[in-house]
Design a protein around this motif. Structure first.
Motif, mmCIF file in Angstrom:
data_model
loop_
_atom_site.group_PDB
_atom_site.id
_atom_site.type_symbol
_atom_site.label_atom_id
_atom_site.label_comp_id
_atom_site.label_asym_id
_atom_site.label_seq_id
_atom_site.Cartn_x
_atom_site.Cartn_y
_atom_site.Cartn_z
ATOM 1 N N CYS A 1 -0.838 5.763 13.841
ATOM 2 C CA CYS A 1 -0.307 5.483 12.510
ATOM 3 C C CYS A 1 -0.938 6.424 11.502
ATOM 4 O O CYS A 1 -1.876 7.169 11.815
ATOM 5 C CB CYS A 1 -0.537 4.024 12.128
ATOM 6 N N LEU A 2 -0.432 6.377 10.293
ATOM 7 C CA LEU A 2 -0.952 7.173 9.196
ATOM 8 C C LEU A 2 -1.999 6.367 8.425
ATOM 9 O O LEU A 2 -1.999 5.131 8.468
ATOM 10 C CB LEU A 2 0.188 7.578 8.257
ATOM 11 N N PRO A 3 -2.889 7.032 7.713
ATOM 12 C CA PRO A 3 -3.893 6.290 6.936
ATOM 13 C C PRO A 3 -3.257 5.525 5.782
ATOM 14 O O PRO A 3 -2.143 5.824 5.347
ATOM 15 C CB PRO A 3 -4.827 7.399 6.432
ATOM 16 N N ASP A 4 -3.975 4.548 5.291
ATOM 17 C CA ASP A 4 -3.524 3.777 4.139
ATOM 18 C C ASP A 4 -3.588 4.630 2.867
ATOM 19 O O ASP A 4 -4.266 5.658 2.807
ATOM 20 C CB ASP A 4 -4.397 2.530 3.955
ATOM 21 N N GLY A 5 -2.875 4.161 1.850
ATOM 22 C CA GLY A 5 -2.987 4.772 0.531
ATOM 23 C C GLY A 5 -2.022 5.910 0.258
ATOM 24 O O GLY A 5 -2.146 6.575 -0.777
ATOM 25 N N LEU A 6 -1.057 6.139 1.152
ATOM 26 C CA LEU A 6 -0.089 7.213 0.925
ATOM 27 C C LEU A 6 1.033 6.732 0.009
ATOM 28 O O LEU A 6 1.343 5.550 -0.036
ATOM 29 C CB LEU A 6 0.497 7.680 2.263
ATOM 30 N N SER A 7 1.657 7.657 -0.687
ATOM 31 C CA SER A 7 2.787 7.304 -1.546
ATOM 32 C C SER A 7 3.904 8.314 -1.335
ATOM 33 O O SER A 7 3.662 9.500 -1.120
ATOM 34 C CB SER A 7 2.378 7.262 -3.020
ATOM 35 N N SER A 8 5.142 7.833 -1.414
ATOM 36 C CA SER A 8 6.306 8.662 -1.146
ATOM 37 C C SER A 8 6.674 9.507 -2.362
ATOM 38 O O SER A 8 6.467 9.113 -3.508
ATOM 39 C CB SER A 8 7.493 7.777 -0.762
ATOM 40 N N ARG A 9 7.250 10.678 -2.082
ATOM 41 C CA ARG A 9 7.789 11.532 -3.146
ATOM 42 C C ARG A 9 9.241 11.181 -3.461
ATOM 43 O O ARG A 9 9.846 11.813 -4.329
ATOM 44 C CB ARG A 9 7.734 13.005 -2.713
ATOM 45 N N TYR A 10 9.800 10.224 -2.735
ATOM 46 C CA TYR A 10 11.203 9.871 -2.942
ATOM 47 C C TYR A 10 11.316 9.074 -4.230
ATOM 48 O O TYR A 10 11.130 7.869 -4.251
ATOM 49 C CB TYR A 10 11.720 9.079 -1.746
ATOM 50 N N ARG A 11 11.643 9.755 -5.320
ATOM 51 C CA ARG A 11 11.590 9.164 -6.656
ATOM 52 C C ARG A 11 12.796 8.310 -6.989
ATOM 53 O O ARG A 11 12.886 7.744 -8.078
ATOM 54 C CB ARG A 11 11.456 10.288 -7.695
ATOM 55 N N LEU A 12 13.744 8.198 -6.066
ATOM 56 C CA LEU A 12 14.958 7.432 -6.336
ATOM 57 C C LEU A 12 14.967 6.084 -5.633
ATOM 58 O O LEU A 12 15.936 5.349 -5.725
ATOM 59 C CB LEU A 12 16.192 8.227 -5.887
ATOM 60 N N ALA B 1 4.941 3.195 2.471
ATOM 61 C CA ALA B 1 6.186 3.526 3.167
ATOM 62 C C ALA B 1 6.646 4.921 2.764
ATOM 63 O O ALA B 1 6.772 5.229 1.582
ATOM 64 C CB ALA B 1 7.262 2.499 2.839
ATOM 65 N N LEU B 2 6.886 5.768 3.760
ATOM 66 C CA LEU B 2 7.332 7.139 3.536
ATOM 67 C C LEU B 2 8.680 7.358 4.192
ATOM 68 O O LEU B 2 9.055 6.645 5.127
ATOM 69 C CB LEU B 2 6.326 8.136 4.131
ATOM 70 N N SER B 3 9.402 8.372 3.730
ATOM 71 C CA SER B 3 10.589 8.798 4.454
ATOM 72 C C SER B 3 10.139 9.408 5.783
ATOM 73 O O SER B 3 8.966 9.756 5.969
ATOM 74 C CB SER B 3 11.362 9.822 3.634
#
Length: 202
Positions: free
Chosen positions: A127-138, A146-148
């Motif tokens: 898995c990916l580390p915690d604390g990430l944010s998506s660039r999907y601004r819509l 949650a990421l794309s």
């Protein structure tokens, strides 16, 4: 009448993204398993990820009868999916390169892919580390972190192989978002999607 589409990126010809799609090498092999409903999604980022990587494969379906034949073949197979047993990338192992199996769909549909393909449930999870944010601004993320699919792939590869090596994969993703915002118009975007200013503390 539907607009003519690019055969490669599947975007309307007037909004083709192919000029922005790189062809990047990687030691890690990507096997992306896409739920059929995602093919029609306006933001089909799994396809962009597969097109941008030389060592990637995109398969579409719900039941993958050929999955056993696709696995192993000199790779360490890991499922990129959260869970209690998931190890945060990067992971070390033997001399074999890593293969990431990436379910592509909403969380419900991704879990459906695991249910329909029990072999996936037997694979080690990463898995990916915690604390990430998506660039999907819509779109408001359904849950924290949650990421794309293309964002998750970029983060995973950079954790495993080196920071900055795969950032170019995000160029068509950013252009796709910018195009959607432009089509929406700045006023509508600011009203519904622009981050709200935080209130100063008393």
């Amino acid at each position: 009448m539907s607009r003519p589409r690019c055969m490669q990126c599947q975007r309307p010809l007037s909004h083709c993204l192919c000029r922005l799609i790189p062809r990047l090498p990687s030691q890690t092999h990507l096997l992306i398993l896409q739920h059929p409903d995602e093919q029609r999604h306006a933001l089909n980022t799994a396809r962009l990820a597969a097109l941008g990587l030389l060592n990637a494969r995109l398969e579409i379906g719900e039941v993958f009868a050929e999955l056993p034949a696709w696995l192993d073949q000199g790779y360490r197979d890991c499922l990129l999916f959260p869970g209690e047993s998931a190890r945060v990338l990067p992971v070390q192992g033997d001399d074999r390169p890593l293969r990431l199996i990436v379910p592509d769909g909403t969380w419900r549909k991704a879990r459906r892919l695991l249910y329909c393909n029990p072999l996936l449930q037997t694979l080690p999870r990463v898995c990916l580390p915690d604390g990430l944010s998506s660039r999907y601004r819509l779109r408001k993320a359904p849950q924290a972190g949650a990421l794309s699919t293309i964002e998750a792939v970029v983060v995973a590869l950079q954790l495993q192989e080196g920071e900055g090596r795969f950032a170019e994969l995000l160029a068509p993703f950013e252009a796709l978002i910018d195009g959607q915002i432009a089509a929406m118009g700045d006023v509508l975007y600011q009203r519904h999607h622009s981050p709200k200013p935080t209130q100063p503390a008393d």
